[in-house]
Motif scaffolding. Structure first.
Motif, short mmCIF file in Angstrom:
data_model
loop_
_atom_site.label_atom_id
_atom_site.label_comp_id
_atom_site.label_asym_id
_atom_site.label_seq_id
_atom_site.Cartn_x
_atom_site.Cartn_y
_atom_site.Cartn_z
N ARG A 9 7.61 8.92 11.05
CA ARG A 9 7.83 9.43 9.69
C ARG A 9 7.00 10.68 9.40
NH1 ARG A 9 9.46 4.82 5.40
NH2 ARG A 9 10.67 3.47 6.78
N GLY A 10 6.32 11.19 10.40
CA GLY A 10 5.63 12.47 10.26
C GLY A 10 4.17 12.40 9.88
N PHE A 11 3.59 11.20 9.87
CA PHE A 11 2.17 11.07 9.52
C PHE A 11 1.28 11.35 10.73
CE2 PHE A 11 4.23 8.37 6.33
CZ PHE A 11 3.56 8.73 5.17
N THR A 12 0.11 11.90 10.46
CA THR A 12 -0.96 11.93 11.45
C THR A 12 -1.70 10.61 11.35
OG1 THR A 12 -1.22 14.33 11.29
CG2 THR A 12 -3.10 13.08 12.14
N VAL A 13 -1.75 9.86 12.44
CA VAL A 13 -2.37 8.53 12.44
C VAL A 13 -3.73 8.61 13.13
CG1 VAL A 13 -2.15 6.14 13.21
CG2 VAL A 13 -0.13 7.38 12.41
N GLU A 14 -4.76 8.31 12.38
CA GLU A 14 -6.12 8.22 12.94
C GLU A 14 -6.42 6.76 13.20
OE1 GLU A 14 -8.12 10.51 13.86
OE2 GLU A 14 -7.56 12.36 12.84
N LYS A 15 -6.74 6.44 14.45
CA LYS A 15 -6.95 5.04 14.82
C LYS A 15 -8.44 4.72 14.94
CE LYS A 15 -2.56 4.97 17.28
NZ LYS A 15 -1.87 4.78 18.58
N VAL A 16 -8.80 3.57 14.40
CA VAL A 16 -10.21 3.17 14.40
C VAL A 16 -10.31 1.68 14.76
CG1 VAL A 16 -10.25 2.56 11.94
CG2 VAL A 16 -12.35 3.29 13.03
N PRO A 17 -11.32 1.28 15.54
CA PRO A 17 -11.49 -0.15 15.82
C PRO A 17 -12.04 -0.86 14.59
CG PRO A 17 -13.30 1.11 16.79
CD PRO A 17 -12.35 2.12 16.21
N PHE A 36 -5.76 3.26 5.11
CA PHE A 36 -6.45 4.13 4.16
C PHE A 36 -5.98 5.57 4.35
CE2 PHE A 36 -10.10 6.74 2.75
CZ PHE A 36 -10.13 6.31 1.43
N SER A 37 -5.56 6.19 3.26
CA SER A 37 -5.07 7.57 3.32
C SER A 37 -6.17 8.56 2.99
CB SER A 37 -3.90 7.75 2.34
OG SER A 37 -2.77 7.03 2.77
N ILE A 38 -6.36 9.53 3.90
CA ILE A 38 -7.28 10.64 3.64
C ILE A 38 -6.53 11.76 2.92
CG2 ILE A 38 -8.67 12.44 4.77
CD1 ILE A 38 -9.39 10.39 6.92
N SER A 39 -5.23 11.85 3.16
CA SER A 39 -4.38 12.84 2.50
C SER A 39 -2.95 12.31 2.54
CB SER A 39 -4.48 14.19 3.22
OG SER A 39 -3.71 14.18 4.41
N PRO A 40 -2.00 13.03 1.93
CA PRO A 40 -0.61 12.56 2.01
C PRO A 40 -0.08 12.52 3.44
CG PRO A 40 -0.83 14.17 0.24
CD PRO A 40 -2.12 14.19 1.01
N LYS A 41 -0.71 13.22 4.34
CA LYS A 41 -0.24 13.29 5.73
C LYS A 41 -1.07 12.48 6.72
CE LYS A 41 3.38 16.04 5.73
NZ LYS A 41 4.69 15.47 6.17
N VAL A 42 -2.31 12.13 6.34
CA VAL A 42 -3.24 11.50 7.28
C VAL A 42 -3.55 10.06 6.85
CG1 VAL A 42 -5.51 11.62 8.36
CG2 VAL A 42 -4.27 13.74 7.83
N GLN A 62 0.83 -1.20 0.00
CA GLN A 62 0.00 0.00 0.00
C GLN A 62 0.87 1.26 0.00
OE1 GLN A 62 -3.28 0.56 -0.25
NE2 GLN A 62 -2.90 2.73 -0.06
N PRO A 63 0.80 2.09 -1.05
CA PRO A 63 1.51 3.37 -1.03
C PRO A 63 0.92 4.31 0.02
CG PRO A 63 0.88 2.77 -3.28
CD PRO A 63 0.12 1.86 -2.34
N ILE A 64 1.79 5.11 0.63
CA ILE A 64 1.38 6.13 1.59
C ILE A 64 2.19 7.40 1.34
CG2 ILE A 64 0.56 4.60 3.44
CD1 ILE A 64 3.35 4.83 4.70
N GLY A 65 1.68 8.53 1.84
CA GLY A 65 2.42 9.78 1.71
C GLY A 65 2.65 10.17 0.26
N GLN A 66 3.84 10.72 0.00
CA GLN A 66 4.19 11.15 -1.37
C GLN A 66 5.00 10.09 -2.11
OE1 GLN A 66 2.90 13.80 -2.51
NE2 GLN A 66 2.88 15.50 -1.04
N ASN A 67 5.80 9.31 -1.36
CA ASN A 67 6.73 8.40 -2.05
C ASN A 67 7.10 7.20 -1.19
OD1 ASN A 67 8.18 9.77 -0.12
ND2 ASN A 67 10.00 10.08 -1.39
#
Length: 306
Positions: A275-283, A252-258, A204-209
């Protein structure tokens, strides 16, 4: 009118279809299960309950809405599993693709027909009769489209083989401006830890690269190596067999940062935060028992153009 557009996996999300657990019904019979992880939990008596899954999906919906994402939900088809909306349609650039999937799931598209009806007909593509594709195997990524698939020897053998060469070639023909690259996945109808059900179950790609990856989900070393060379070793987060089984790559990415992750993914969350991501945690642990997670239950319709 919905002007769909998805160019990659991480640009800011504006509109999405999130599946629903309402009306999913009772525990299926073993012979009606079509992935090894569901079979495991049916046999063990731990298959997820509808109320628990509804609660998990509503928690996910709340996170999406917190970021001002327009969230569409399927119309309910009684006693039918409509959780994994990723597989019944997907968007590449300005085209909505209606794939051909397992016959057991062919009614599922009816639940989102009201959304499809808002898309211009010229922007809807139907996969031909001989093609098989599920959206969990398809990842638009800038100038590429990464596709997990099985050659005929595996496609004819395993029910968990969901995308075939004809499906891959259809995408290559439809998007000649993209590098549509196929990766063969390891399959097992009986052992969940040996089965990459879709590409997003091992990559799964995340962020910009950057990307999350499980090496042994790929049947061929050269396919794995292509992604290492493309992203660069330093930009990869490797997960192990148990983490793959728990669906750590199915974020699942909401944005390059989230990035939205399952709340128990402690190691992954820590690495992402470092690595600087905002991590939203969900059950989402109950839903994961059906060999799908956050990406599987979403069908992005609109992401920002870069």
């Amino acid at each position: 009118m919905i002007n769909v557009y998805v160019g990659d996996e991480t640009s800011f999300l504006r509109a999405v279809i999130l599946g629903t657990a309402k009306g999913v019904g009772d525990v299926p019979n073993m012979e009606d299960a079509y992935d090894p992880k569901s079979k495991e939990h049916i046999k063990a008596g731990t298959y997820p309950k509808e109320d628990d899954m509804i609660e998990e999906m509503e928690a996910f919906a709340e996170i999406l809405e917190k970021y001002d994402v327009k969230v569409y939900r399927p119309e309910i088809i009684g006693n039918y599993n409509q959780i994994f909306s990723r597989d019944i349609g997907f968007v590449i650039e300005d085209k909505f693709i209606k794939p051909r999937i397992l016959k057991d799931r062919d009614e599922e598209i009816q639940g989102i027909q009201y959304v499809i009806d808002q898309i211009a007909p010229e922007n809807i593509l139907d996969v031909p009769d001989d093609g098989r594709i599920e959206g969990g195997d398809v990842m638009p990524w800038k100038d590429h489209v990464f596709v997990g698939y099985s050659e005929q020897e595996d496609f004819g053998k395993y029910i968990v083989s969901r995308t075939n060469r004809a499906g891959l070639e259809f995408l290559q023909k439809q998007f000649p401006n993209k590098k549509v690259i196929g990766f063969q996945l390891k399959k097992s109808d009986e052992v969940a830890k040996d089965n990459a059900l879709h590409l997003d179950c091992c990559f799964q790609p995340i962020g910009q690269n950057q990307a999350i990856i499980y090496k042994d989900g790929f049947k061929l070393e050269e396919d794995y190596q292509y992604l290492v060379n493309y992203f660069g070793e330093e930009n990869l987060i490797h997960i192990n067999r148990d983490e793959m089984y728990e669906m750590n790559s199915n974020v699942f990415s909401i944005s390059p940062k989230v990035v939205v992750v399952e709340q128990k993914f402690d190691r992954l969350s820590k690495v992402l935060e470092e690595r600087g991501f905002t991590v939203e945690k969900v059950p989402y642990a109950e839903i994961s028992k059906m060999e799908g997670l956050l990406r599987c239950s979403t069908l992005p319709l609109i992401r920002d153009k870069n």
